[in-house]
Design a protein around this motif. Sequence first.
Motif, mmCIF file in Angstrom:
data_model
loop_
_atom_site.group_PDB
_atom_site.id
_atom_site.type_symbol
_atom_site.label_atom_id
_atom_site.label_comp_id
_atom_site.label_asym_id
_atom_site.label_seq_id
_atom_site.Cartn_x
_atom_site.Cartn_y
_atom_site.Cartn_z
ATOM 1 N N GLY A 192 0.811 -1.212 0.000
ATOM 2 C CA GLY A 192 0.000 0.000 0.000
ATOM 3 C C GLY A 192 0.841 1.257 0.000
ATOM 4 N N GLU A 193 1.868 1.288 0.827
ATOM 5 C CA GLU A 193 2.743 2.452 0.884
ATOM 6 C C GLU A 193 3.543 2.586 -0.400
ATOM 7 N N CYS A 194 3.981 1.461 -0.965
ATOM 8 C CA CYS A 194 4.698 1.505 -2.249
ATOM 9 C C CYS A 194 3.835 2.178 -3.312
ATOM 10 N N ALA A 195 2.571 1.769 -3.383
ATOM 11 C CA ALA A 195 1.675 2.317 -4.395
ATOM 12 C C ALA A 195 1.462 3.810 -4.199
ATOM 13 N N VAL A 196 1.288 4.223 -2.963
ATOM 14 C CA VAL A 196 1.099 5.651 -2.673
ATOM 15 C C VAL A 196 2.304 6.453 -3.152
ATOM 16 N N ARG A 197 3.499 5.970 -2.858
ATOM 17 C CA ARG A 197 4.707 6.680 -3.282
ATOM 18 C C ARG A 197 4.801 6.760 -4.802
ATOM 19 N N LEU A 198 4.425 5.692 -5.486
ATOM 20 C CA LEU A 198 4.503 5.678 -6.947
ATOM 21 C C LEU A 198 3.496 6.640 -7.568
ATOM 22 N N VAL A 199 2.280 6.666 -7.019
ATOM 23 C CA VAL A 199 1.253 7.573 -7.535
ATOM 24 C C VAL A 199 1.664 9.022 -7.292
ATOM 25 N N LYS A 200 2.180 9.297 -6.116
ATOM 26 C CA LYS A 200 2.624 10.660 -5.822
ATOM 27 C C LYS A 200 3.792 11.075 -6.713
ATOM 28 N N ALA A 201 4.587 10.097 -7.154
ATOM 29 C CA ALA A 201 5.715 10.395 -8.042
ATOM 30 C C ALA A 201 5.259 10.683 -9.468
ATOM 31 N N GLU A 229 -6.435 4.210 -2.151
ATOM 32 C CA GLU A 229 -7.759 4.751 -1.827
ATOM 33 C C GLU A 229 -7.780 5.360 -0.426
ATOM 34 N N LYS A 230 -7.094 4.725 0.516
ATOM 35 C CA LYS A 230 -7.032 5.258 1.879
ATOM 36 C C LYS A 230 -6.338 6.610 1.916
ATOM 37 N N ALA A 231 -5.365 6.797 0.995
ATOM 38 C CA ALA A 231 -4.630 8.067 0.933
ATOM 39 C C ALA A 231 -5.395 9.136 0.162
ATOM 40 N N GLY A 232 -6.575 8.781 -0.348
ATOM 41 C CA GLY A 232 -7.379 9.739 -1.102
ATOM 42 C C GLY A 232 -6.856 10.003 -2.493
ATOM 43 N N LEU A 233 -6.094 9.057 -3.043
ATOM 44 C CA LEU A 233 -5.525 9.198 -4.384
ATOM 45 C C LEU A 233 -6.273 8.305 -5.363
ATOM 46 N N LYS A 234 -5.970 8.491 -6.641
ATOM 47 C CA LYS A 234 -6.599 7.681 -7.674
ATOM 48 C C LYS A 234 -5.533 7.092 -8.595
ATOM 49 N N ALA A 235 -5.808 5.876 -9.068
ATOM 50 C CA ALA A 235 -4.894 5.226 -10.002
ATOM 51 C C ALA A 235 -5.621 4.094 -10.704
ATOM 52 N N HIS A 236 -5.027 3.619 -11.786
ATOM 53 C CA HIS A 236 -5.445 2.373 -12.405
ATOM 54 C C HIS A 236 -4.482 1.290 -11.936
ATOM 55 N N TYR A 237 -4.895 0.024 -12.099
ATOM 56 C CA TYR A 237 -4.100 -1.058 -11.533
ATOM 57 C C TYR A 237 -3.772 -2.117 -12.581
ATOM 58 N N MET A 238 -2.560 -2.675 -12.449
ATOM 59 C CA MET A 238 -2.083 -3.676 -13.388
ATOM 60 C C MET A 238 -1.487 -4.853 -12.637
ATOM 61 N N VAL A 239 -1.491 -6.013 -13.283
ATOM 62 C CA VAL A 239 -0.861 -7.198 -12.708
ATOM 63 C C VAL A 239 -0.317 -8.051 -13.845
ATOM 64 N N GLN A 240 0.942 -8.447 -13.731
ATOM 65 C CA GLN A 240 1.587 -9.303 -14.734
ATOM 66 C C GLN A 240 2.484 -10.307 -13.978
ATOM 67 N N PRO A 241 1.875 -11.376 -13.464
ATOM 68 C CA PRO A 241 2.579 -12.298 -12.576
ATOM 69 C C PRO A 241 3.377 -13.366 -13.319
ATOM 70 N N LEU A 242 3.987 -14.246 -12.516
ATOM 71 C CA LEU A 242 4.623 -15.439 -13.058
ATOM 72 C C LEU A 242 3.558 -16.434 -13.522
ATOM 73 N N ALA A 243 3.980 -17.373 -14.360
ATOM 74 C CA ALA A 243 3.106 -18.489 -14.728
ATOM 75 C C ALA A 243 3.486 -19.736 -13.933
ATOM 76 N N TYR A 244 4.064 -19.530 -12.734
ATOM 77 C CA TYR A 244 4.486 -20.633 -11.881
ATOM 78 C C TYR A 244 3.786 -20.546 -10.524
#
Length: 397
Positions: A192-201, A229-244
Motif C-alpha cells: 500500500g505504501e509503495c503504491a502511494v509513493r509511486l502515484v505521488k511520483a 484509496e485510503k490516501a485519497g488518491l486515484k490510479a489504475h491497476y495492473m498485474v503481470q505475474p509469473l506463470a508458476y
Amino acid sequence: MAPTKKGILERLNAGEVVIGDGGFVFALEKRGYVKAGPWTPEAAAEYPDAVRQLHREFLRAGANVMQTFTFYASDDKLENRGNKVTFTGAQVNAAACDLAREVANEGDALVAGGVSQTPSYLSCKSETEVKAIFKKQLDVFTKKNVDFLIAEYFEHVEEAVWAVEVLKETGKPVAASLCIGPEGDMHGVSPGECAVRLVKAGAQIVGVNCHFDPLTCVKAVKMMKEGVEKAGLKAHYMVQPLAYHTPDCNCQGFIDLPEFPFALEPRILTRWDMHKYAREAYNAGIRFIGGCCGFEPYHIRAVAEELAPEKGSLPAASEKHGMWGAGLEMHTKPWVRARARRDYWENLKPASGRPLCASMSTPDSWGVTRGHAELMQQKEATSKDQLKQLFDRSKTH
C-alpha cells in the motif's frame, strides 16, 4: 489513413480491459535466443525474427500491449559481470521499439517502452547516477514515440520512484510495476505504501509483475489499491505475474527457490488456472491484466478467453481452440471426447508424474539486498575465488 488508436489511459478510463503480453526472457531463453544469467535482451537486435514472432503470437493470443523487449537493457546491465554484447544499449532499445511497433500496427495494440531495476542501484550508486541510466533509455523511447511507458521489475520502491520521476518528464502515461508480494519491497515497505509513493511520483497505473504466482500478485495489488484509496488518491491497476505456482516463496519470490531458473517446469500453471487468475484480477478491480516469466501465448489466450464477455470478442488464436476443451469432441478416443466439458477441466487436480518429488521447496533465504557487499555489481566476470565463496556459502543453507 489508419484510424487513431485509443491510448492506454483512454481505454482504462472507459473501464476497458487491457490485456498485456507474456514473458519474453524466459520464452526466448528456452528457444535459444537469450542467455540465462544476464537475461539481457540483445536478441532484439541480434535475432529480430525471433522477437518479432513472439510479439505476433502474443498479439494473436489477445494482447493489447506490445512491451518493448528492453528488460535489463540499461548499459550497466548489458556490461555486468563479464557479459559481452556486440550492440550498444541504444541499438538494443531502438531495435526493440521498432519490432514492437511493427507488430502492434498489425492489430489494435499499443507499444509500451519499459525500463527495469539497475545494477547501479543495487551497488548503491547515487540517485543522479541511476536516473541518468533511465534517461538514456528514455531518449530512445521518446525518439521512437512509444505510446506509454512502464517502470517494471523493481524490488525497491525507492528506485521505482526515481524511474517514474524520469519517465513522467515525457508527458506520456506512466505505469509502475514492482516485483513484490504481500510482504512488500525488499526493505519492508508495504504494498500500500509503495503504491502511494509511486502515484505521488506521477504514475497513473500501478501494480506488480514477476516473482510470484498470479493469485499472490492479485493479493498484493489489492493491498496497493487499498493503500491508494485510503490516501485519497486515484490510479489504475495492473498485474503481470509469473506463470508458476509459488506458495512456498518468501519475500524474494521465485528467485529464492532452488528450482530457479532451470527446473521450474513442474510449477507451470495450466490454461485453466489462467482463467481463474483472470477472473480474480478482474473482480479485484484490476483492468490491465497480463503476464511475466513463464507466460506463453496460450496463457494469454486463456486470459483473453475468460474476459471475452467483458471485452466483447475472442482473440484470433481462439479460432484453433475450443472453449473449455470443446475441440476434444472431435477426438478419436471416446474417453478423451468425454473430457470436452468445462467441469472436467475446471475441477481437475493435475498430477506431476514425479512420485519422489516434494510438492514444495525450501527457499534459499540468503537475505541479501541493496546495501549488502555480496550484491555489489561489477563489469568484470565473476572470478573463480568469488564463485568458490558462493559455493561454500550455499552448502551452509
